[in-house]
Design a protein around this motif. Structure first.
Motif: not given
Length: 498
Positions: A13-15, A174-190, A201-204
């Motif tokens: 999966f691409a980023a 206003g504050i336009a930017a969406e806040p970062k996730p606490s922790l996400s690793l996607t996708p759940d399988s490759v 895997f893309t991590i944020n």
């Protein structure tokens, strides 16, 4: 049914690949608690209700949230579970809501509980008089409803109203930017083949450090690397869409391994929390994060590799509110074309090294259950509720079968127990004289109810097509200086009390 095709871009999966619509454990999971910090708020054209700050419990801490979905209820006695999510899976992800979302973010960052110094908050807002926590919670909630739901909501308390007026004024840039996730690793399988990098895997994460580990029977045969092929065991502040891969040497026997990520972080305000209920009876209003204690968060993703010739299929999905449906991505990391079935949806052919994306339309407030099947006995299921618009719908009601448990008050309970009300079998039951205060998030009032009055039974949201009954276990629960009843709803989003 929309479908697109993209190249894999060096991995399965691409980023930015979609998160599984029902992915467990990504970010924070929390359970709503039967307490609120609230005061009375008059909703123009409707009724007065209790509105304010919710508390949700996590495994090792708590978070505070406000409602951004006033026409859908939440039964605060029913242990409803919530999952951290991205804006794109909520009403805030729609293009027409972009400005409103930024206004809400500004409110969250410039009001309670992000601003804990209430004297400073009162001075900033020009509040004349003492601003209490209850005032701050009610004023903040009323301001948020203006932008999340288009509701003209006015706190009855003068100080709370002054705060609300400040938060929705021209001072809100206003504050336009969406806040970062606490922790996400996607996708759940490759999936992929030995002899190269499997992923990405893309991590944020909002954490200052994310610890990484590889586990599983084949963990000793592979290593976790970054996009440049350098080994990775931990990450400092994580840049957006950081990519990770598993380096699987040529000749490695077929196998799999799990990438584990963990962090300790305060979840950023503005993160959306969606109900995890997969049926209308267990699905509740969308909330937005206002404050968080420091929490331990975890996520994991699995990588599988096979050397044999043939197709190698994997899939991910995510609610896309802008598309009014669920985007299902199917990737083929093998060397032969794969015929894959998306139901409901259609059969698609995925060429080697390609991703096919199918948008499965889903009606608002409807449950979806999507199954993807393909070669080599591949099967993956995605399910949930589409909740993309701030509007309520009528659904059949069901009779409750249990009595709510006693809630822990957010402030000391009266020393003399209040009269105990008994659950009624019909929604027309009348509460005791001292039991006329509603709980958060309204059903429109009968025509005889005027703004500034409370009339009716305690409830936590919904529309006038959703009847309720209330049960008071041992008297009133004091929350935010107002009497809040323990309750159970019948019908849409009602659930069963714990």
């Amino acid at each position: 049914m929309l479908a697109t095709s993209v190249a894999l871009g060096g991995g399965l999966f691409a980023a930015g690949a979609a998160v599984a619509a029902d992915a467990p454990g990504a970010g924070v999971t929390a359970v709503v608690q039967p307490v609120m910090l609230s005061e009375e708020i008059a909703i123009e054209g409707s009724r007065s209700i209790q509105g304010g700050l919710f508390t949700l419990k996590t495994a090792d801490g708590e978070i505070k949230t406000y409602c951004i979905d006033i026409d859908h209820p939440v039964d605060i006695t029913a242990a409803i579970e919530y999952q951290e999510s991205d804006w794109k899976s909520s009403s805030l992800g729609r293009p027409e809501k972009a400005q409103d979302a930024s206004k809400i973010r500004w409110i969250l960052e410039n009001s309670y509980p992000q601003v804990t110094d209430l004297k400073k908050l009162a001075a900033d807002a020009g509040v004349k008089g003492e601003l209490t926590k209850e005032d701050a919670a009610a004023g903040t909630q009323a301001a948020i409803w203006k932008f999340s739901d288009g509701k003209n909501a006015t706190p009855v308390d003068a100080e709370a109203k002054q705060l609300r007026d400040y938060l929705v004024s021209e001072k809100n840039k206003g504050i336009a930017a969406e806040p970062k996730p606490s922790l996400s690793l996607t996708p759940d399988s490759v999936s992929g083949k030995p002899g190269g990098k499997v992923g990405p895997f893309t991590i944020n994460s909002s954490a200052n450090e994310v610890k990484l580990a590889v586990t599983g029977d084949s963990a000793d045969k592979v290593k976790l690397v970054d996009k440049d092929g350098k080994p990775v065991a931990a990450l400092g502040p994580v840049a957006k869409d950081t990519q990770l891969f598993l380096d699987v040497p040529a000749g490695t026997p077929d196998g799999s391994a799990t990438v584990n990520a963990s962090a300790e972080t305060v979840v950023p305000s503005g993160r959306v929390f969606l109900s995890k209920g997969y049926t209308p009876a267990r699905h509740s209003q969308t909330m937005i994060l206002a404050g968080s204690t420091k929490l331990n968060v975890k996520d994991a993703a699995k990588a599988t590799w096979k050397a044999a010739k043939g197709p190698l299929v994997d899939s991910a999905a995510q609610v896309e509110c802008v598309a009014n449906g669920v985007k299902v991505s199917v990737a083929n990391g093998g060397d032969e074309a794969a015929t894959v079935s998306v139901k409901p949806g259609k059969d698609i052919t995925v060429q080697p090294g390609k991703i096919e994306t199918v948008v499965v339309p889903v009606a608002e407030d409807a449950a979806y259950d999507i199954t993807v099947t393909g070669p080599n006995n591949f099967s993956k299921n995605f399910k949930g509720i589409l909740d993309c618009k701030n509007a309520s719908v009528t659904t059949p009601t069901a009779t409750p079968s249990a009595t709510p448990t006693t809630a822990k008050p957010s402030t000391p309970a009266p020393t003399t127990p209040a009269p105990t009300a008994t659950a009624s079998a019909t929604p027309s039951a009348t509460p005791s004289a001292s039991a006329t205060t509603t709980a958060a998030h309204p059903a429109p009032a009968p025509t005889s109810s005027a703004p500034g009055t409370t009339g009716g039974l305690a409830q936590t949201g919904g529309n006038d097509a959703t009847p309720i009954i209330a049960a008071v276990a041992g008297g009133l629960v004091v929350a935010g200086g107002a009497a809040v009843f323990l309750l159970r709803r019948r019908g849409r989003h009602g659930g069963t009390a714990a």
